[in-house]
Design an enzyme around this catalytic site. Sequence first.
Site, PDB file in Angstrom:
ATOM      1  N   GLY A 155     -34.349 -13.771 -19.182  1.00 52.10           N
ATOM      2  CA  GLY A 155     -33.462 -13.143 -20.151  1.00 52.10           C
ATOM      3  C   GLY A 155     -32.841 -14.128 -21.109  1.00 52.10           C
ATOM      4  O   GLY A 155     -33.469 -14.594 -22.046  1.00 52.10           O
ATOM      5  N   MET A 159     -32.613  -6.886 -23.733  1.00 52.05           N
ATOM      6  CA  MET A 159     -31.221  -7.318 -23.904  1.00 52.05           C
ATOM      7  C   MET A 159     -30.636  -6.667 -25.147  1.00 52.05           C
ATOM      8  O   MET A 159     -31.158  -6.835 -26.249  1.00 52.05           O
ATOM      9  CB  MET A 159     -31.151  -8.849 -24.012  1.00 52.05           C
ATOM     10  N   LEU A 160     -29.574  -5.915 -24.951  1.00 53.87           N
ATOM     11  CA  LEU A 160     -28.942  -5.156 -26.019  1.00 53.87           C
ATOM     12  C   LEU A 160     -28.486  -6.076 -27.140  1.00 53.87           C
ATOM     13  O   LEU A 160     -27.864  -7.112 -26.881  1.00 53.87           O
ATOM     14  CB  LEU A 160     -27.742  -4.383 -25.450  1.00 53.87           C
ATOM     15  N   GLN A 199     -37.947   0.255 -22.981  1.00 52.84           N
ATOM     16  CA  GLN A 199     -37.032   0.524 -21.872  1.00 52.84           C
ATOM     17  C   GLN A 199     -36.136   1.705 -22.213  1.00 52.84           C
ATOM     18  O   GLN A 199     -35.448   1.714 -23.240  1.00 52.84           O
ATOM     19  CB  GLN A 199     -36.150  -0.673 -21.518  1.00 52.84           C
ATOM     20  N   GLY A 221     -33.343 -12.897 -13.166  1.00 51.10           N
ATOM     21  CA  GLY A 221     -32.014 -13.378 -12.828  1.00 51.10           C
ATOM     22  C   GLY A 221     -31.940 -14.883 -12.656  1.00 51.10           C
ATOM     23  O   GLY A 221     -32.513 -15.419 -11.714  1.00 51.10           O
ATOM     24  N   CYS A 254     -28.518  -1.609 -15.421  1.00 47.92           N
ATOM     25  CA  CYS A 254     -27.385  -1.935 -16.286  1.00 47.92           C
ATOM     26  C   CYS A 254     -26.083  -1.423 -15.669  1.00 47.92           C
ATOM     27  O   CYS A 254     -25.986  -0.252 -15.312  1.00 47.92           O
ATOM     28  CB  CYS A 254     -27.586  -1.320 -17.669  1.00 47.92           C
ATOM     29  N   LYS A 299     -36.870  -1.075 -13.630  1.00 44.55           N
ATOM     30  CA  LYS A 299     -36.111  -2.323 -13.506  1.00 44.55           C
ATOM     31  C   LYS A 299     -34.816  -1.998 -12.785  1.00 44.55           C
ATOM     32  O   LYS A 299     -34.056  -1.129 -13.211  1.00 44.55           O
ATOM     33  CB  LYS A 299     -35.824  -2.937 -14.872  1.00 44.55           C
TER      34      LYS A 299
END
Length: 329
Positions: free
Chosen positions: A233, A19-20, A70, A212, A100, A139
């Site tokens: 996440g 996660m950015l 990643q 998800g 993404c 992913k």
Amino acid sequence: MSSATMPTAINRTFSIAPMLDWTDRHYRYFARLMSSELLLYTEMVTTGAIIHGKGDYLAYNQEEHPLALQLGGSNPEDLAKCAKLAAERGYDEVNLNVGCPSDRVQNGRFGACLMAEPDLVAQCVAAMNEVVDIPVTVKTRIGIDEQDSYEFLTEFVDKVSAAGCDTFIIHARKAWLQGLSPKENREIPELDYDRVYRLKQDYPQLSISINGGVKTLEECGEHLKQLDGVMVGREAYQNPYLLAQVDQQLCGLDKPVLSRDAVLENMIPYIEKHLVSGGRLNHITRHMTGLYQGEAGSRAWRRYLSENAHKPGAGIAVVHEARASMELK
């Protein structure tokens, strides 16, 4: 390969999504304190940043293993170069982002738009596999835009697995590349867990993990009845203490569950080391505001950290004061 660079054995039962701005090395150290078994992922790093950037985009703490890098990119040669660097630096896995949906990512021709180019993704995977011995994984989503049939997904998996990828993490939503923001793409397209289950039934030889909308370890347990792994996440970030029982509930380890206060105490030396090296307190504490979520006084903890940790010269005392503020009625 020397023992110093031997990759760590990977347990895919439970992982934390890349996660950015969230899953940086400070958060990953914090998460690892609560679980020895979970698999950690870096934020997505573009091949351009690694090859041309001025900073060290591959830095991490040794305690984070097992750790996957990643990558974002679509040039097989560049991806191979970055995968090789990652393996040399001791990463345990390289993962290609094909999920993404942001405009910036599409403009760079990587992320979810690559689902429409399975031959190119296969070339990327093959190029990385040629130069590394660690797993190369993908992913992805279950589809993009109007291309969201099961056949579209299986054609993608067929081509990419033939290139040497035997591990897929599937975000069980399709991505709308036009008209939805990345945030909306995490919430608006409907979840279709059954499609991911079906994929595992049709490809039993592949490792399939689901991502998800998963919020509890109980939900993880239900998914694990049909799949090889679950990737969580936002919940793992906003409610990090969820991680403290992963090893016991999902991985079957017989060991005590750390209390929230024990997790905090174990972070103190890491925070002090960061401060001594010139780092700022809020670089770390911003990841810890959810530690006491659901506990009496958790709001006071969050507020004290958010109001004080960013101040110039803020030191370890702020953390102790934030904890003490929880007791004040």
